[in-house]
Design a protein around this motif. Structure first.
Motif, PDB file in Angstrom:
ATOM      1  N   GLU A 196       2.145   5.181   0.867  1.00  0.00           N
ATOM      2  CA  GLU A 196       2.249   5.995   2.077  1.00  0.00           C
ATOM      3  C   GLU A 196       0.950   6.806   2.217  1.00  0.00           C
ATOM      4  N   PHE A 240      -1.925   5.559   3.093  1.00  0.00           N
ATOM      5  CA  PHE A 240      -3.088   4.727   2.766  1.00  0.00           C
ATOM      6  C   PHE A 240      -4.059   4.724   3.942  1.00  0.00           C
ATOM      7  N   ARG A 241      -5.344   4.783   3.631  1.00  0.00           N
ATOM      8  CA  ARG A 241      -6.339   4.793   4.690  1.00  0.00           C
ATOM      9  C   ARG A 241      -6.975   3.409   4.805  1.00  0.00           C
ATOM     10  N   GLY A 242      -6.476   2.627   5.727  1.00  0.00           N
ATOM     11  CA  GLY A 242      -7.017   1.291   5.937  1.00  0.00           C
ATOM     12  C   GLY A 242      -7.935   1.256   7.139  1.00  0.00           C
ATOM     13  N   VAL A 246       0.852  -1.197   0.000  1.00  0.00           N
ATOM     14  CA  VAL A 246       0.000   0.000   0.000  1.00  0.00           C
ATOM     15  C   VAL A 246       0.883   1.240   0.000  1.00  0.00           C
ATOM     16  N   SER A 286      -4.591   2.362   9.977  1.00  0.00           N
ATOM     17  CA  SER A 286      -3.570   1.341   9.800  1.00  0.00           C
ATOM     18  C   SER A 286      -3.473   0.973   8.319  1.00  0.00           C
ATOM     19  N   ASP A 287      -2.556   0.084   7.997  1.00  0.00           N
ATOM     20  CA  ASP A 287      -2.396  -0.372   6.610  1.00  0.00           C
ATOM     21  C   ASP A 287      -3.296  -1.547   6.277  1.00  0.00           C
ATOM     22  N   GLU A 288      -4.044  -2.001   7.269  1.00  0.00           N
ATOM     23  CA  GLU A 288      -4.799  -3.237   7.092  1.00  0.00           C
ATOM     24  C   GLU A 288      -5.980  -3.010   6.149  1.00  0.00           C
TER      25      GLU A 288
END
Lengths: 412, 152
Positions: B53, B55-57, B51, B125-127
């Motif tokens: 930089e 990124f809205r997870g 993902v 988070s990146d999730e």
């Protein structure tokens, strides 16, 4: 021998349609003799929801009006709100907004070029154009954090700043797309198969276009010089000279058919690249939000009265938001949206009449329709054609629920 | 008559696929046994695409840092936040979230003694692999641990 006509209903739910709309056509052999377009299947009452929420919530709700252009509606919303509330976005924010809007125009136009190739049955071209579209989506993802639904705009500015790495990536992208657009022009405009399927199909004369009130690339392909960026410049468009792209400037005459609209869209991609380059060269320094504190912003909205119209040239045409703030609550008291597809779908019925069955996909796709944008109001008529009002419908709904509860034995 | 389009399309046929690779090259006969094999480490799969930089997870909530100001509830467009009055904390339903990160922007956070700057209670988070059968599963609800213990 008596002529027989066949009735072909398409939709509202149909494998060929991505969004619900109903087209009823009567065909005589291959020719369409009668056509009726019925819409209103995708009404979600978004404006009513928006009038119950605060302005920041409504801004992000407006991003969900359209499935593909997730910047057009917020752009019109922030412009209308800023006019109504007397807030001015800092210059840097205005330039960033323009860059994002133009990036979206590039991806939307390339998407359309792929769709039209698919509709005429040229699928390898669809995959090739969408392969080129990935680059701009990657840039948008890097800048805003998502491929779609960017959540970038805010009343009085933008939420994320452009970094040096983004500017470098944007310049790389511009070089890439100059080359890619050259290829696309060669493939689309000089390919005999493409020309045979689009030349003379969906032909809209200038008079007809004015009568039907079409907007955006559809109107420009018919030779009308209209573009919100040229007529009512806003943000960074006011600093540069944006001219509407019309076919008579490119090849000398405007025919208004699907071939001309392809040409207009291809040249608009190049125009967008020029605009982004101008914005990057002249990007001002400074802050990006007029009121960085959202609570302060909501308090200001609560105290301010005003109404305004925000207009933005979306990839499909002009999108207009009417907003009224009454100074008693922190959201819009009245919010009305007019999307470009609403005007453009008007052109289907006259264009389909007399066309061949095989041309239906081209006629339907050439305006790049967006059903979820255009369904803005739903009315219900009874069998005699009388309009049923809200209170009557509500009463009937309650009655039916009670009846069902009784039948099913649901205890309350 | 050969055209530019023809050459391009033929060239495209010979090129490697542009799309991101699938986890495994061919569709497996039995997905469950494949998942077991991957867990044992017998089979390697293509990892997900990294993902970018910013990124809205999935939203991450740190109840220790939450001061109970309710600003996130005010700005959340999807009404994904729920106020727990007993604990003066929030509960976040990921299944309702629209990933706009407004709550992260507005969160004032809390400063623990010895720290220079306040740290936000909410962060993105990146999730992104959050698909689930049940919208109320533990994976999709972010809440203070006490709320689950007391069953509030």
């Amino acid at each position: 021998m008596a002529k027989t006509t066949y009735y072909i209903p398409v939709g509202p739910i149909h494998p060929a349609l991505k969004e619900p709309i109903r087209v009823e056509a009567e065909v005589e052999g291959e020719k369409i003799v009668k056509v009726d377009v019925k819409r209103g299947f995708a009404h979600r009452g978004i404006e009513y929801m928006g009038m119950k929420r605060n302005a920041i919530q409504t801004l992000y709700l407006s991003e969900r009006i359209c499935g593909i252009c997730s910047i057009s509606h917020p752009y019109a919303f922030v412009i209308g709100s800023e006019k109504a509330l007397g807030i001015e976005a800092p210059p840097r924010a205005q330039y960033i907004r323009t860059i994002i809007a133009e990036l979206e125009r590039i991806h939307s136009h390339i998407l359309w070029l792929g769709v039209i190739a698919h509709e005429i049955g040229f699928d390898p071209l669809l995959f090739w154009t969408w392969k080129g579209r990935e680059k701009v989506l990657d840039i948008l993802e890097a800048i805003t954090g998502n491929r779609i639904n960017y959540a970038m705009y805010m009343i009085g500015g933008v939420r994320r700043d452009l970094k040096e790495s983004h500017i470098k990536a944007l310049r790389d992208m511009i070089t890439y797309y100059w080359e890619f657009t050259e290829h696309m022009k060669e493939v689309f405009l000089s390919d005999p198969v493409y020309k045979a399927r689009t030349r003379g199909v969906a032909q809209l004369s200038k008079e007809m276009a004015l009568k039907l009130n079409v907007v955006g690339p559809t109107a420009r392909a018919a030779g009308i010089r209209m573009d919100v960026r040229q007529d009512i410049p806003y943000d960074a468009y006011a600093d540069m000279d944006v001219k509407a792209i019309v076919p008579q400037d490119i090849v000398g005459e405007a025919r208004g058919d699907a071939y001309d609209i392809t040409m207009v869209r291809l040249y608009e991609i190049e125009q967008s690249l020029d605009i982004i380059e101008f914005c990057l060269d002249n990007l001002p320094e400074g802050k990006i939000l007029a009121i960085p504190n959202y609570v302060a912003l909501l308090n200001k909205i609560k105290k301010t009265e005003g109404e305004a119209i925000g207009a933005h040239e979306a990839p499909r045409g002009e999108v207009i938001h009417y907003l009224k703030y009454d100074g008693t609550r922190d959201g819009p008291a009245v919010w009305k949206v007019i999307a470009p597809s609403y005007n453009n779908i008007n052109s289907w019925a006259p264009l389909l009449l007399g066309a061949e069955v095989a041309d239906i996909p081209v006629v339907v796709a050439y305006i790049d329709p967006c059903m979820c944008c255009n369904d803005r109001v739903a009315v219900v008529e009874d069998s005699s054609g009388r309009l049923l009002d809200y209170s009557y419908l509500h009463k009937k709904a309650v009655e039916k629920t009670r009846k069902l509860e009784k039948e099913l034995g649901v205890r309350r | 008559m050969p055209t530019k389009a023809m050459f391009l399309m033929i060239k495209q046929m010979l090129q490697r696929p542009f799309t991101n690779p699938f986890p495994v090259k061919h569709a497996p006969k039995d997905v469950t046994s494949l998942v077991e094999k991957i867990q044992k480490g017998e089979v390697k799969i293509h990892p997900p695409v990294p993902v970018p930089e910013g990124f809205r997870g999935k939203l991450h909530y740190d109840p220790e840092r939450c001061i109970g100001c309710r600003l996130c509830i005010t700005v959340c467009p999807a009404n994904a936040m729920e106020w727990i009055p007993e604990l003066r904390k929030i509960r976040h339903y990921v299944s309702r979230c629209m990933f706009c990160a407004l709550c992260v922007d507005v969160c004032p956070g809390k400063k623990f003694p010895g720290e220079e700057k306040a740290v936000k209670a909410l962060s993105m988070s990146d999730e992104f692999l959050i698909a689930d059968y049940d919208k109320y599963s533990d994976n999709l609800i972010e809440e203070p641990p006490e709320a689950k213990e007391k069953g509030i």
